[in-house]
Design a protein around this motif. Structure first.
Motif, PDB file in Angstrom:
ATOM      1  N   ILE A 101       0.852  -1.188   0.000  1.00  0.00           N
ATOM      2  CA  ILE A 101       0.000   0.000   0.000  1.00  0.00           C
ATOM      3  C   ILE A 101       0.888   1.239   0.000  1.00  0.00           C
ATOM      4  CG2 ILE A 101      -1.952  -1.132   1.121  1.00  0.00           C
ATOM      5  CD1 ILE A 101      -1.107   0.159   3.755  1.00  0.00           C
ATOM      6  N   PRO A 102       0.453   2.302  -0.682  1.00  0.00           N
ATOM      7  CA  PRO A 102       1.286   3.514  -0.762  1.00  0.00           C
ATOM      8  C   PRO A 102       1.279   4.290   0.549  1.00  0.00           C
ATOM      9  CG  PRO A 102      -0.819   3.869  -1.848  1.00  0.00           C
ATOM     10  CD  PRO A 102      -0.792   2.419  -1.465  1.00  0.00           C
ATOM     11  N   ASP A 103       2.262   5.161   0.706  1.00  0.00           N
ATOM     12  CA  ASP A 103       2.341   5.987   1.901  1.00  0.00           C
ATOM     13  C   ASP A 103       1.126   6.901   2.040  1.00  0.00           C
ATOM     14  OD1 ASP A 103       4.773   4.854   2.456  1.00  0.00           O
ATOM     15  OD2 ASP A 103       5.957   6.507   1.630  1.00  0.00           O
ATOM     16  N   SER A 104       0.489   7.221   0.922  1.00  0.00           N
ATOM     17  CA  SER A 104      -0.654   8.140   0.941  1.00  0.00           C
ATOM     18  C   SER A 104      -1.924   7.501   1.486  1.00  0.00           C
ATOM     19  CB  SER A 104      -0.930   8.645  -0.484  1.00  0.00           C
ATOM     20  OG  SER A 104      -1.220   7.551  -1.355  1.00  0.00           O
ATOM     21  N   LEU A 105      -1.955   6.176   1.632  1.00  0.00           N
ATOM     22  CA  LEU A 105      -3.161   5.471   2.073  1.00  0.00           C
ATOM     23  C   LEU A 105      -3.065   5.177   3.565  1.00  0.00           C
ATOM     24  CD1 LEU A 105      -5.833   4.093   1.385  1.00  0.00           C
ATOM     25  CD2 LEU A 105      -4.545   2.048   0.718  1.00  0.00           C
ATOM     26  N   PRO A 106      -3.887   5.810   4.401  1.00  0.00           N
ATOM     27  CA  PRO A 106      -3.832   5.547   5.844  1.00  0.00           C
ATOM     28  C   PRO A 106      -4.149   4.088   6.157  1.00  0.00           C
ATOM     29  CG  PRO A 106      -5.115   7.531   5.378  1.00  0.00           C
ATOM     30  CD  PRO A 106      -4.886   6.847   4.069  1.00  0.00           C
ATOM     31  N   HIS A 147      -5.994   5.008  -4.456  1.00  0.00           N
ATOM     32  CA  HIS A 147      -4.820   5.873  -4.603  1.00  0.00           C
ATOM     33  C   HIS A 147      -5.059   6.960  -5.650  1.00  0.00           C
ATOM     34  CE1 HIS A 147      -0.664   7.161  -4.873  1.00  0.00           C
ATOM     35  NE2 HIS A 147      -0.650   6.872  -6.166  1.00  0.00           N
ATOM     36  N   TRP A 148      -5.742   6.599  -6.745  1.00  0.00           N
ATOM     37  CA  TRP A 148      -5.970   7.552  -7.821  1.00  0.00           C
ATOM     38  C   TRP A 148      -7.290   8.309  -7.682  1.00  0.00           C
ATOM     39  CZ3 TRP A 148      -2.182   9.236 -10.578  1.00  0.00           C
ATOM     40  CH2 TRP A 148      -1.053   8.436 -10.767  1.00  0.00           C
ATOM     41  N   GLY A 149      -7.933   8.176  -6.516  1.00  0.00           N
ATOM     42  CA  GLY A 149      -9.105   8.991  -6.235  1.00  0.00           C
ATOM     43  C   GLY A 149     -10.379   8.555  -6.919  1.00  0.00           C
ATOM     44  N   ARG A 150     -10.407   7.356  -7.469  1.00  0.00           N
ATOM     45  CA  ARG A 150     -11.647   6.870  -8.098  1.00  0.00           C
ATOM     46  C   ARG A 150     -12.625   6.320  -7.059  1.00  0.00           C
ATOM     47  NH1 ARG A 150      -8.650   9.108 -11.112  1.00  0.00           N
ATOM     48  NH2 ARG A 150      -8.372   8.638 -13.348  1.00  0.00           N
TER      49      ARG A 150
END
Length: 336
Positions: free
Chosen positions: A125-130, A296-299
């Motif tokens: 999971i990316p750093d941007s995803l809590p 992640h891409w806001g969809r």
């Protein structure tokens, strides 16, 4: 030997406790994950209340929790591609010759400070995803995704009904909208979830406890049938209510684990109109990876899906809140 806190369910005695247990060590092909967040699902409530039991090893004792995210803490032999500190979500299902093993049911889950899992269930999971959002993707998001995409095979323009707009159903609303279903109708006995469904993209919301429910739903559809319906709640009587509303070729997909029986009152109509009742469980491994990308891409927006975060020691309170619908929670998350 070091110990940790874990929420343990004894399926033999029917008792659930948060207690001290030994910290597990990863074996060959396994990874130990430090749990940063673990979701509380209605199926966890059903397991604790004895409404649902493991299909195998029915008297076993297990750590509950099948929605988990954290960081890699230790890597067993034969594992490549993962290092300490990697951020991960965990798929809850492991394919076996007899079907699948489910985390928190067939092997120890993530209501604990640490959990050991086969390395194949890890999803980066990316750093941007809590962590609090990442942990609910396996099950709360991936189960409705798979039910819609794989089991029901929803097509654009199909009329869709979501029965039960809680942790799974609310995400089904969003996914159906992405899939082009129209109209999308939410059905729930509580006003809070109905209002939430309308905010998340439902075109209408109805209360199934009202005497005029069937007539109102039929009128909203313009006297045409329901192409695809999803039962994510398992509340009694809803399947019997929705089956007569299915269109020719319509599908009822049941994903909510309740243990309750239901009756097909008009089997002739079911046969003549070639309608289908489908059982759905889980998701495919690629689904979680795909959903992580969509978030992640806001969809897909999960920011409002976590209703509260509680410490692991308050697991009993989280179960109570979810079971009684206290505050209309979508998902509650435990943090060790």
């Amino acid at each position: 030997m070091p110990t940790m806190k874990a929420g343990r369910m004894n399926f033999g005695t029917g008792e659930f406790h948060v207690q001290d247990v030994a910290v597990p060590s990863p074996g060959h092909g396994e990874v130990r994950v430090k749990v940063n967040a673990a979701g509380v699902c209605l199926s966890d409530v059903h397991l604790i209340r004895g409404l649902v039991r493991p299909l195998r090893n029915g008297d076993a004792e297990r750590t509950l929790g099948h929605e988990v995210a954290g960081t890699v803490d230790a890597v067993g032999g034969g594992v490549e591609g993962w290092t300490e500190g990697d951020r991960v979500a965990l798929q809850a299902l492991v394919a076996k010759p007899w079907g699948v093993d489910t985390m928190g049911v067939d092997y120890d889950g993530g209501w604990a400070e640490y959990v050991v899992v086969p390395h194949g269930v890890l999803v980066a999971i990316p750093d941007s995803l809590p962590f609090e959002q990442a942990c609910i993707i396996p099950d709360a998001v991936s189960t409705p995704w798979a039910a819609i995409q794989h089991t029901a095979k929803v097509k654009p323009g199909e009329a869709a009904v979501v029965l039960g707009v809680g942790g799974l159903g609310i995400h089904a609303i969003q996914i159906l909208r992405m899939s082009g279903a129209a109209p999308i109708i939410a059905v729930d006995p509580l006003p809070g979830p109905r209002e939430n469904a309308l905010r998340r993209g439902a075109d209408a919301a109805f209360d199934p406890t009202q005497p005029t429910f069937v007539e109102e739903l039929h009128a909203f559809l313009g006297n045409r049938g329901v192409d695809t319906a999803f039962n994510f709640a398992g509340f009694p009587g809803i399947d019997e209510q929705i089956l007569p509303l299915l269109s020719p070729g319509g599908r009822l997909t049941i994903a909510g684990l309740s243990g309750n029986p239901f009756t097909v009152e008009n089997s002739v109509a079911l046969i003549v109109h070639q309608q289908r009742i489908l059982g759905h469980y889980g998701y495919l491994p690629a689904d979680v990876e795909q959903l992580v990308r969509l978030v992640h891409w806001g969809r897909l927006d999960l920011r409002d899906s976590v209703s509260a975060v509680l410490p692991l020691e308050h697991a009993h309170e989280a179960v109570r809140q979810l079971e009684t619908k206290d505050g209309d929670p979508i998902r509650l998350v435990l943090v060790p």
